[in-house]
Design a protein around this motif. Structure first.
Motif, PDB file in Angstrom:
ATOM      1  N   VAL A 120      -8.579   1.392  -2.789  1.00 19.55           N
ATOM      2  CA  VAL A 120      -8.072   1.073  -1.447  1.00 19.55           C
ATOM      3  C   VAL A 120      -9.249   0.778  -0.517  1.00 19.55           C
ATOM      4  O   VAL A 120      -9.247  -0.190   0.238  1.00 19.55           O
ATOM      5  CB  VAL A 120      -7.256   2.255  -0.854  1.00 19.55           C
ATOM      6  N   THR A 121     -10.264   1.629  -0.601  1.00 17.70           N
ATOM      7  CA  THR A 121     -11.451   1.435   0.227  1.00 17.70           C
ATOM      8  C   THR A 121     -12.120   0.113  -0.123  1.00 17.70           C
ATOM      9  O   THR A 121     -12.520  -0.642   0.752  1.00 17.70           O
ATOM     10  CB  THR A 121     -12.444   2.594  -0.011  1.00 17.70           C
ATOM     11  N   LEU A 143       0.807  -1.230   0.000  1.00 19.96           N
ATOM     12  CA  LEU A 143       0.000   0.000   0.000  1.00 19.96           C
ATOM     13  C   LEU A 143       0.837   1.277   0.000  1.00 19.96           C
ATOM     14  O   LEU A 143       0.321   2.354  -0.276  1.00 19.96           O
ATOM     15  CB  LEU A 143      -0.953   0.010   1.212  1.00 19.96           C
ATOM     16  N   GLY A 144       2.131   1.160   0.297  1.00 17.83           N
ATOM     17  CA  GLY A 144       3.008   2.330   0.244  1.00 17.83           C
ATOM     18  C   GLY A 144       2.984   2.983  -1.128  1.00 17.83           C
ATOM     19  O   GLY A 144       3.081   4.225  -1.250  1.00 17.83           O
ATOM     20  N   VAL A 145       2.809   2.170  -2.170  1.00 17.21           N
ATOM     21  CA  VAL A 145       2.722   2.701  -3.541  1.00 17.21           C
ATOM     22  C   VAL A 145       1.493   3.601  -3.661  1.00 17.21           C
ATOM     23  O   VAL A 145       1.524   4.663  -4.285  1.00 17.21           O
ATOM     24  CB  VAL A 145       2.641   1.532  -4.569  1.00 17.21           C
ATOM     25  N   TYR A 146       0.397   3.169  -3.021  1.00 14.02           N
ATOM     26  CA  TYR A 146      -0.832   3.974  -3.051  1.00 14.02           C
ATOM     27  C   TYR A 146      -0.636   5.286  -2.297  1.00 14.02           C
ATOM     28  O   TYR A 146      -1.172   6.318  -2.687  1.00 14.02           O
ATOM     29  CB  TYR A 146      -2.003   3.191  -2.437  1.00 14.02           C
ATOM     30  N   LYS A 147       0.117   5.242  -1.199  1.00 13.28           N
ATOM     31  CA  LYS A 147       0.371   6.475  -0.427  1.00 13.28           C
ATOM     32  C   LYS A 147       1.061   7.504  -1.323  1.00 13.28           C
ATOM     33  O   LYS A 147       0.678   8.672  -1.370  1.00 13.28           O
ATOM     34  CB  LYS A 147       1.263   6.127   0.787  1.00 13.28           C
ATOM     35  N   ALA A 148       2.042   7.013  -2.093  1.00 13.81           N
ATOM     36  CA  ALA A 148       2.758   7.917  -3.014  1.00 13.81           C
ATOM     37  C   ALA A 148       1.795   8.453  -4.076  1.00 13.81           C
ATOM     38  O   ALA A 148       1.817   9.640  -4.414  1.00 13.81           O
ATOM     39  CB  ALA A 148       3.909   7.163  -3.672  1.00 13.81           C
ATOM     40  N   PHE A 149       0.908   7.569  -4.575  1.00 12.85           N
ATOM     41  CA  PHE A 149      -0.065   7.977  -5.598  1.00 12.85           C
ATOM     42  C   PHE A 149      -1.018   9.051  -5.043  1.00 12.85           C
ATOM     43  O   PHE A 149      -1.278  10.075  -5.674  1.00 12.85           O
ATOM     44  CB  PHE A 149      -0.873   6.761  -6.083  1.00 12.85           C
ATOM     45  N   ASN A 155      -4.892   0.942   8.984  1.00 11.10           N
ATOM     46  CA  ASN A 155      -3.864   1.906   9.392  1.00 11.10           C
ATOM     47  C   ASN A 155      -3.525   2.846   8.248  1.00 11.10           C
ATOM     48  O   ASN A 155      -3.305   4.043   8.442  1.00 11.10           O
ATOM     49  CB  ASN A 155      -2.591   1.169   9.849  1.00 11.10           C
ATOM     50  N   PHE A 156      -3.490   2.287   7.040  1.00 10.83           N
ATOM     51  CA  PHE A 156      -3.192   3.096   5.860  1.00 10.83           C
ATOM     52  C   PHE A 156      -4.267   4.170   5.662  1.00 10.83           C
ATOM     53  O   PHE A 156      -3.960   5.345   5.470  1.00 10.83           O
ATOM     54  CB  PHE A 156      -3.101   2.204   4.616  1.00 10.83           C
ATOM     55  N   LEU A 157      -5.539   3.751   5.744  1.00 12.26           N
ATOM     56  CA  LEU A 157      -6.639   4.710   5.555  1.00 12.26           C
ATOM     57  C   LEU A 157      -6.597   5.818   6.589  1.00 12.26           C
ATOM     58  O   LEU A 157      -6.757   6.992   6.264  1.00 12.26           O
ATOM     59  CB  LEU A 157      -7.992   3.990   5.643  1.00 12.26           C
ATOM     60  N   SER A 158      -6.360   5.441   7.864  1.00 13.89           N
ATOM     61  CA  SER A 158      -6.362   6.489   8.885  1.00 13.89           C
ATOM     62  C   SER A 158      -5.134   7.394   8.768  1.00 13.89           C
ATOM     63  O   SER A 158      -5.205   8.584   9.053  1.00 13.89           O
ATOM     64  CB  SER A 158      -6.500   5.897  10.282  1.00 13.89           C
ATOM     65  N   SER A 159      -3.989   6.834   8.298  1.00 14.32           N
ATOM     66  CA  SER A 159      -2.787   7.675   8.159  1.00 14.32           C
ATOM     67  C   SER A 159      -2.975   8.747   7.099  1.00 14.32           C
ATOM     68  O   SER A 159      -2.434   9.840   7.189  1.00 14.32           O
ATOM     69  CB  SER A 159      -1.565   6.815   7.814  1.00 14.32           C
TER      70      SER A 159
END
Length: 794
Positions: free
Chosen positions: A206-207, A144-150, A239-243
């Protein structure tokens, strides 16, 4: 509840119309996304066989949506290579930097999902109940780190694409029409989508993946090897969604100003203002010489585009789920922070319900001829506001203008003077307040006295439901009399109701007296009154007679109450030659018909002369008329058609509802009931579609054909919503609990009280019917032909 001053009505708007709103804690999620302290993430003990069957449905639905997502990413990548190729030529369409900004991380996301799909597909196609795929979801979550960058680059990508479109025609043409390949089994080979729409897909995805994990866990036995892996994947996703959202800081402002001295507050309340075809909930204050409209800052609840919150029954269902979750937390002495968070979510749902429910127009004009349109849920409230304003209009008021400072002073006084402090939602109530009544209220409206001159008179009955009042019954018009004797009985469904209102009207036949906001002739209210539904008084088996006084008029009525758990009892008919209380398969076989004659005849009559009737199916028919029709259908009397053509249309609609309610088992069967409850609770749309179609296919043919016949009829009724005021949501509320009910054994095993039955089951029953009503047409032949039904909508 904070308010922001905004004076309207007898004044023009003084302040700028700026919405200040609070952002939801988990903005990228959907209302059911499992998040920190979410009420929807509950540990469920799964029965092995049933859970694994649902697991397969969830996975096959998700696999279909993954295929569509990969096709969308492919479509997005398709122009990237030729654009890169031209970037180094003398005539570049875009620069390398622009290309890298717009298509940032798309290639990586595509490769992650392609690998995931290729590994998952064979596991689902060669299904084995012991198959494990938790490690695939765990790996997907770990990337999911790739999605964070996106996500961090998303806004810049959109802005760059928009600027490039404006400055370059060639790129504009490319970005307006990207071709997305259809699924393998789809008739459509390609669909055209804009680049902007495709760039949003990864954010949405992601959702979606988080929802699927939630569904999978719910239907995976705890001892299955996948369970801990799926749990881990869900934890990472949450955790990703809340971050992503933790840095969003809600804006808050407060108004504190000294009290105004010169005016008196006459009335205040919460109304919905229609402004440029959008709804805004307002706290309206009527002073002796001015109407002030305060804006509620929490109108933001409707602003999140990701939230599919415009379905009223969906909101009710969420409110009930949250309500029971709060009760559980309190019983287990849960943390006060968790309870507060649940209450906040419940408030937002209730707020939206209040915002979207009212339909009765009320227009206010100011001295300059400008008008403001408000909506109310009940004619009772409308007449109260109208009477209050008309009294003040008789006074000789001077025109004036308030400065912004004076306006602030006046607004400040509102906070101290207001009589209604809280929006009428349950989250504002004290815990020891009555939860209201759930079940059926039988009311006989006998007669009325006290009219000064002869008139054409009728009564309507309203009960409260989820913070607002709904009209539930209407007597016939008693013509040219001062002493009407109706003696009409109605059965009214209660949803946590606490009050019964009776309104007495004079019927107006003058077609020039039409309300331009809804094209209805306005009948004159002669009187109105309200009584509290006291459980001690009402919950007896005997009729309780009472008189309600209103403006010198006295209306006599009787009532008795049947709780919802009593109404669940279905008693099969001992007389198998009739139609009521007889199995649908027996009736269709005897008649040699696909759909029972009673259903076809009632539907035909409603479509012929009742489809434009306000409140058709919601307004109760007279009980004696319904019983007379029941007897005629049961006896297969040759006068049925003649009797139908003469009968009040609400009685015919009531007969149809009674037929379905008295079936020995509900139309959607006892056997499939638990599966319908599980299917509608799935969060992932593709899995839900797969499951809900599979369940329809599992129904016996007479039940399925009759259900599809009724479905198409109800859709035709809802097409006339501007006239009959019956939306798909309203119809689902009326028919859902009738077509789909737990068996007595099931309800006893799981539930303890009538209120529990409502909160746990009725909302979900409404949701099931609403799902099929909102679905594109379903044909019997196509349903039987398709062994696996995939959604094409991601």
């Amino acid at each position: 509840m904070e308010e922001e001053e905004e004076a309207i009505g007898f004044l023009d708007k003084v302040l700028e119309d700026e919405d200040v709103f609070l952002l939801e804690e988990c903005e990228l999620g959907t209302p059911t996304s499992p998040g920190s302290g979410s009420p929807f993430l509950v540990a469920v003990k799964v029965e092995a066989g049933k859970g694994l069957e649902m697991r397969k449905l969830v996975l096959s639905g998700f696999l279909a949506s993954e295929e569509i997502y990969i096709n969308q990413l492919e479509a997005l990548l398709l122009p990237m290579k030729p654009l890169k190729a031209t970037a180094t030529t003398s005539q570049p369409v875009l620069t390398i930097q622009q290309i890298e900004t717009i298509f940032y991380k798309i290639q990586d996301i595509y490769e992650i999902h392609k690998e995931f799909y290729d590994n998952l597909c064979p596991k689902v196609q060669q299904w084995d109940s012991q198959v494990t795929m938790g490690h695939l979801f765990q790996k997907l979550a770990s990337q999911l780190g790739v999605y964070k960058a996106f996500v961090d680059n998303y806004k810049v990508a959109l802005e760059t694409a928009e600027k490039c479109s404006q400055s370059n025609n060639q790129f504009q043409k490319i970005s307006e029409e990207l071709k997305v390949k259809g699924p393998k089994d789809s008739k459509d080979s390609h669909t055209s989508v804009t680049m902007e729409a495709l760039l949003y897909k990864p954010i949405d995805r992601v959702t979606r993946s988080t929802l699927v994990l939630h569904d999978l866990l719910k239907h995976t036995p705890v001892d299955h090897p996948d369970y801990p892996l799926l749990q881990d994947a869900l934890r990472i996703s949450q955790n990703f969604l809340s971050s992503i959202n933790e840095d969003i800081d809600p804006r808050r402002t407060a108004v504190t100003t000294p009290k105004g001295e010169t005016r008196q507050l006459v009335k205040d309340g919460f109304l919905v203002e229609m402004s440029e075809s959008s709804r805004k909930l307002r706290h309206v204050f009527l002073f002796t010489d001015v109407l002030l409209c305060a804006k509620l800052k929490k109108t933001s609840a409707g602003k999140h585009q990701q939230y599919d919150y415009h379905e009223l029954e969906d909101m009710k269902m969420k409110i009930s789920a949250l309500k029971s979750e709060i009760q559980k937390e309190k019983a287990n002495k849960g943390q006060s922070r968790a309870i507060e968070r649940l209450k906040k979510k419940m408030f937002e749902n209730e707020f939206l319900l209040l915002l979207n429910s009212p339909t009765i127009p009320f227009r206010i004009h100011n001295r300059n001829g400008k008008s403001y349109l408000f909506l109310l849920s009940s004619d009772y409230e409308r007449s109260e506001w109208r009477e209050a304003i008309q009294k003040l209009q008789k006074k000789d008021l001077q025109a004036f203008v308030l400065s912004s400072v004076e306006l602030q002073v006046l607004t400040g006084s509102c906070f101290k003077l207001r009589t209604v402090h809280n929006i009428p939602v349950t989250s504002n109530k004290d815990d020891d307040e009555s939860p209201g009544l759930y079940g059926f209220l039988h009311v006989i409206v006998h007669s009325a006295k006290g009219f000064k001159q002869s008139a054409n008179l009728y009564c309507t009955l309203e009960v409260d439901s989820f913070g607002y009042f709904v009209s539930k019954a209407k007597t016939r018009v008693f013509r040219d009399t001062t002493e009407p004797k109706w003696d009409e009985e109605f059965e009214i469904e209660l949803e946590g109701s606490q009050s019964l209102r009776i309104l007495c009207y004079e019927k107006c036949y003058d077609k020039t007296k039409v309300n331009k906001d809804n094209n209805e002739i306005v009948d004159k209210i002669m009187g109105k009154g309200q009584i509290q539904l006291d459980p001690q008084t009402v919950e007896t088996k005997n009729w309780h007679t009472d008189v309600i006084e209103m403006n010198g008029i006295k209306v006599e009525f009787s009532m008795k109450f049947t709780s919802r758990d009593m109404s669940l009892k279905r008693t099969p008919s001992k007389k198998q030659t009739g139609v009521f209380g007889v199995k649908i398969s027996v009736v269709t076989k005897r008649e040699r018909s696909k759909v029972p004659y009673i259903v076809r005849q009632c539907v035909e009559e409603v479509e012929k002369r009742g489809i434009e009737e306000v409140g058709i199916y919601r307004i109760s028919g007279v009980a004696t008329d319904i019983q007379a029709l029941k007897a005629v259908f049961d006896a297969n009397n040759k006068d049925i058609l003649l009797m139908l053509s003469d009968m009040d249309i609400n009685a015919i609609a009531g007969t149809l509802k009674l037929y379905f309610r008295e079936l020995p088992e509900p139309l959607l069967t006892d056997r499939l009931y638990p599966a319908f409850m599980e299917g509608i609770a799935l969060s992932d749309p593709a899995a839900k579609e797969n499951c809900m179609m599979h369940l329809l296919r599992s129904l016996p043919d007479p039940n399925l054909i009759t259900f599809l016949f009724l479905l198409e009829h109800l859709k035709r009724v809802a097409e006339k919503e501007p006239i009959n005021k019956m939306s798909l949501h309203n119809l689902a509320t009326v028919f859902g609990p009738t077509l789909l009910r737990p068996s007595e054994v099931e309800s006893k095993a799981h539930l303890t009280s009538a209120a529990d039955i409502w909160s746990h089951d009725v909302m979900a029953q409404v949701q099931v019917l609403l799902y099929y009503l909102q679905h594109p047409p379903i044909s019997f032949a196509e349903l039987k032909r398709n062994t696996l039904y995939f959604s094409t909508d991601v």
